[in-house]
Motif scaffolding. Structure first.
Motif, PDB file in Angstrom:
ATOM      1  N   UNK A 291       0.733  -1.263   0.059  1.00  0.00           N
ATOM      2  CA  UNK A 291      -0.073  -0.091   0.135  1.00  0.00           C
ATOM      3  C   UNK A 291       0.966   1.206  -0.023  1.00  0.00           C
ATOM      4  N   UNK A 292       2.033   1.494   0.788  1.00  0.00           N
ATOM      5  CA  UNK A 292       2.815   2.607   0.988  1.00  0.00           C
ATOM      6  C   UNK A 292       3.584   2.704  -0.371  1.00  0.00           C
ATOM      7  N   UNK A 293       3.962   1.518  -0.841  1.00  0.00           N
ATOM      8  CA  UNK A 293       4.872   1.470  -1.828  1.00  0.00           C
ATOM      9  C   UNK A 293       3.925   2.152  -3.144  1.00  0.00           C
ATOM     10  N   UNK A 294       2.914   1.460  -3.300  1.00  0.00           N
ATOM     11  CA  UNK A 294       1.888   2.140  -4.407  1.00  0.00           C
ATOM     12  C   UNK A 294       1.520   3.715  -4.371  1.00  0.00           C
ATOM     13  N   UNK A 295       1.237   4.041  -3.048  1.00  0.00           N
ATOM     14  CA  UNK A 295       1.235   5.306  -2.629  1.00  0.00           C
ATOM     15  C   UNK A 295       2.189   6.254  -2.970  1.00  0.00           C
ATOM     16  N   UNK A 296       3.702   5.936  -2.938  1.00  0.00           N
ATOM     17  CA  UNK A 296       4.639   6.637  -3.279  1.00  0.00           C
ATOM     18  C   UNK A 296       4.806   6.871  -4.661  1.00  0.00           C
ATOM     19  N   UNK A 297       4.453   5.942  -5.542  1.00  0.00           N
ATOM     20  CA  UNK A 297       4.259   5.763  -6.958  1.00  0.00           C
ATOM     21  C   UNK A 297       3.267   6.630  -7.481  1.00  0.00           C
ATOM     22  N   UNK A 298       2.045   6.638  -6.887  1.00  0.00           N
ATOM     23  CA  UNK A 298       0.971   7.599  -7.197  1.00  0.00           C
ATOM     24  C   UNK A 298       1.313   9.207  -6.843  1.00  0.00           C
TER      25      UNK A 298
ATOM     26  N   UNK B 259      12.187  -5.395 -12.862  1.00  0.00           N
ATOM     27  CA  UNK B 259      13.037  -5.133 -11.861  1.00  0.00           C
ATOM     28  C   UNK B 259      12.843  -3.576 -11.591  1.00  0.00           C
ATOM     29  N   UNK B 260      12.798  -2.760 -12.640  1.00  0.00           N
ATOM     30  CA  UNK B 260      13.042  -1.435 -12.474  1.00  0.00           C
ATOM     31  C   UNK B 260      11.632  -0.941 -11.958  1.00  0.00           C
ATOM     32  N   UNK B 261      10.616  -1.571 -11.819  1.00  0.00           N
ATOM     33  CA  UNK B 261       9.428  -1.207 -11.130  1.00  0.00           C
ATOM     34  C   UNK B 261       9.649  -1.637  -9.632  1.00  0.00           C
ATOM     35  N   UNK B 262      10.558  -2.036  -9.106  1.00  0.00           N
ATOM     36  CA  UNK B 262      10.419  -2.532  -7.907  1.00  0.00           C
ATOM     37  C   UNK B 262      11.231  -1.417  -6.844  1.00  0.00           C
ATOM     38  N   UNK B 263      11.691  -0.170  -7.411  1.00  0.00           N
ATOM     39  CA  UNK B 263      12.095   0.869  -6.693  1.00  0.00           C
ATOM     40  C   UNK B 263      11.212   2.022  -7.286  1.00  0.00           C
ATOM     41  N   UNK B 264      10.657   2.375  -6.176  1.00  0.00           N
ATOM     42  CA  UNK B 264       9.450   3.581  -6.458  1.00  0.00           C
ATOM     43  C   UNK B 264      10.305   4.829  -7.460  1.00  0.00           C
ATOM     44  N   UNK B 265      11.360   5.220  -6.806  1.00  0.00           N
ATOM     45  CA  UNK B 265      11.971   6.567  -7.345  1.00  0.00           C
ATOM     46  C   UNK B 265      12.355   6.118  -8.878  1.00  0.00           C
ATOM     47  N   UNK B 266      12.813   4.877  -8.950  1.00  0.00           N
ATOM     48  CA  UNK B 266      13.423   4.619 -10.384  1.00  0.00           C
ATOM     49  C   UNK B 266      12.285   4.470 -11.385  1.00  0.00           C
ATOM     50  N   UNK B 267      11.176   3.893 -10.824  1.00  0.00           N
ATOM     51  CA  UNK B 267      10.087   3.842 -11.872  1.00  0.00           C
ATOM     52  C   UNK B 267       9.290   5.039 -11.991  1.00  0.00           C
ATOM     53  N   UNK B 268       9.213   5.911 -10.986  1.00  0.00           N
ATOM     54  CA  UNK B 268       8.692   7.350 -11.443  1.00  0.00           C
ATOM     55  C   UNK B 268       9.541   7.814 -12.438  1.00  0.00           C
ATOM     56  N   UNK B 269      10.981   7.979 -12.326  1.00  0.00           N
ATOM     57  CA  UNK B 269      11.592   8.644 -13.354  1.00  0.00           C
ATOM     58  C   UNK B 269      11.495   7.870 -14.802  1.00  0.00           C
ATOM     59  N   UNK B 270      11.360   6.637 -14.587  1.00  0.00           N
ATOM     60  CA  UNK B 270      11.203   5.840 -15.827  1.00  0.00           C
ATOM     61  C   UNK B 270       9.811   6.197 -16.796  1.00  0.00           C
ATOM     62  N   UNK B 271       8.823   6.290 -15.882  1.00  0.00           N
ATOM     63  CA  UNK B 271       7.676   6.903 -16.523  1.00  0.00           C
ATOM     64  C   UNK B 271       7.827   8.367 -17.063  1.00  0.00           C
ATOM     65  N   UNK B 272       8.467   9.252 -16.216  1.00  0.00           N
ATOM     66  CA  UNK B 272       8.647  10.446 -16.892  1.00  0.00           C
ATOM     67  C   UNK B 272       9.470  10.691 -18.106  1.00  0.00           C
ATOM     68  N   UNK B 273      10.611   9.814 -18.054  1.00  0.00           N
ATOM     69  CA  UNK B 273      11.387   9.667 -19.046  1.00  0.00           C
ATOM     70  C   UNK B 273      10.725   9.381 -20.370  1.00  0.00           C
ATOM     71  N   UNK B 274       9.903   8.165 -20.238  1.00  0.00           N
ATOM     72  CA  UNK B 274       9.039   7.518 -21.245  1.00  0.00           C
ATOM     73  C   UNK B 274       8.141   8.667 -21.761  1.00  0.00           C
ATOM     74  N   UNK B 275       7.390   9.362 -21.026  1.00  0.00           N
ATOM     75  CA  UNK B 275       6.509  10.548 -21.456  1.00  0.00           C
ATOM     76  C   UNK B 275       7.088  11.852 -22.097  1.00  0.00           C
ATOM     77  N   UNK B 276       8.603  11.865 -21.791  1.00  0.00           N
ATOM     78  CA  UNK B 276       9.193  12.914 -22.247  1.00  0.00           C
ATOM     79  C   UNK B 276       9.585  12.604 -23.856  1.00  0.00           C
ATOM     80  N   UNK B 277      10.068  11.353 -23.863  1.00  0.00           N
ATOM     81  CA  UNK B 277      10.278  10.851 -25.119  1.00  0.00           C
ATOM     82  C   UNK B 277       9.299  10.472 -26.095  1.00  0.00           C
ATOM     83  N   UNK B 278       7.963  10.570 -25.783  1.00  0.00           N
ATOM     84  CA  UNK B 278       7.096  10.401 -26.422  1.00  0.00           C
ATOM     85  C   UNK B 278       6.563  11.584 -27.242  1.00  0.00           C
TER      86      UNK B 278
END
Ligand code: PEP
Length: 253
Positions: free
Chosen positions: A22-29, A233-252
């Protein structure tokens, strides 16, 4: 030409305890609240689904399961039915290579699961991809064609279907496909889907999966037929996953 959605899905596999999820999901959110224009999906283990569903309720982060049984109920010890999952989730990962390799799931079984999931309104994320020996034997496209066509054989339309091409040799190895090779396969898959479903294949989100991280995601998203990523594996670290989504969006773009 229609442009499919950008989709980033995280498969947590058998990681993250229900008490932590729950806490992990909330950090991602919290980290992704400012990122619109991306369909964000997290796929926890079954036991963590209720907690995560509660935390994500009403948010822009969707919930997915990692598997379902194809029957709607009955004597199937240890399994969960599509309608059980549908009470909490919008998506379900089906045909992941770990299920094919470690739990003996065949193309036929995956096809039944896809049909059963769609029947209750779950959106399947269908995983396909060749092993290293299949690629080295020159059979990658034959395997992928068989997997995708069998899995979607009974599907009336591509509405709400997501396909993830995940070369098995790239999963969990830290060695991703090159974006160009992935694009070549995606173009092939989209072509097959166009033959079978017509122009709606142009809207089909095609995800790449296999050692995607925040540093390499942009190279995949920049390809014309890659509309997102399925991330382990990159989805198991909240900060790395947030960066990944942001970078994907920027590249789109
Ligand atoms: C996966 O298992 O679907 C996956 C893509 O894993 P990883 O990102 O760790 O390669």
């Amino acid at each position: 030409m229609p442009v499919p959605d950008l989709v980033i899905a995280a498969n947590w596999k058998m990681n993250i305890l229900p008490s932590e999820a729950g806490d992990f999901a909330e950090r991602i959110l919290n980290g992704l609240q400012v990122v619109h224009g991306v369909t964000k999906i997290v796929c926890p283990a079954s036991l963590a689904l209720p907690t995560v569903a509660e935390r994500l309720k009403g948010s822009e982060v969707y919930l997915g399961a990692q598997n379902v049984h194809h029957e709607s109920k009955g004597a199937y010890t240890g399994e969960v039915s599509p309608s059980m999952v549908r009470e909490m989730c919008e998506y379900v990962i089906l045909g992941h290579s770990e299920r094919r390799q470690q739990f003996g799931e065949t193309d036929e079984m995956v096809a039944k699961k896809i049909t059963a999931a769609i029947r209750v309104g779950l959106k399947p994320i269908l995983c396909i991809g060749e092993t290293l020996s299949e690629r080295e034997a020159g059979d990658a496209t034959v395997v992928v064609q068989r997997q995708v066509r069998t899995a979607l054989r009974e599907v009336p339309s591509l509405n709400d279907v997501v396909v993830a091409y995940e070369p098995v040799w790239a999963i969990g190895t830290g060695v991703p496909s090159s974006p160009a090779d992935a694009q070549q396969m995606m173009e092939f898959i989209r072509g097959l889907m166009q033959e079978d479903f017509g122009r709606s294949a142009l809207d089909l989100p095609l995800l790449y999966g296999g050692s995607v991280d925040a540093n390499n995601v942009a190279g995949f998203i920049a390809q014309p037929d890659i509309n997102g990523a399925l991330v382990g594996s990159a989805g198991l670290d909240a900060e790395r996953f947030i960066d990944l989504v942001k970078n994907a969006y920027a590249a789109s773009g």
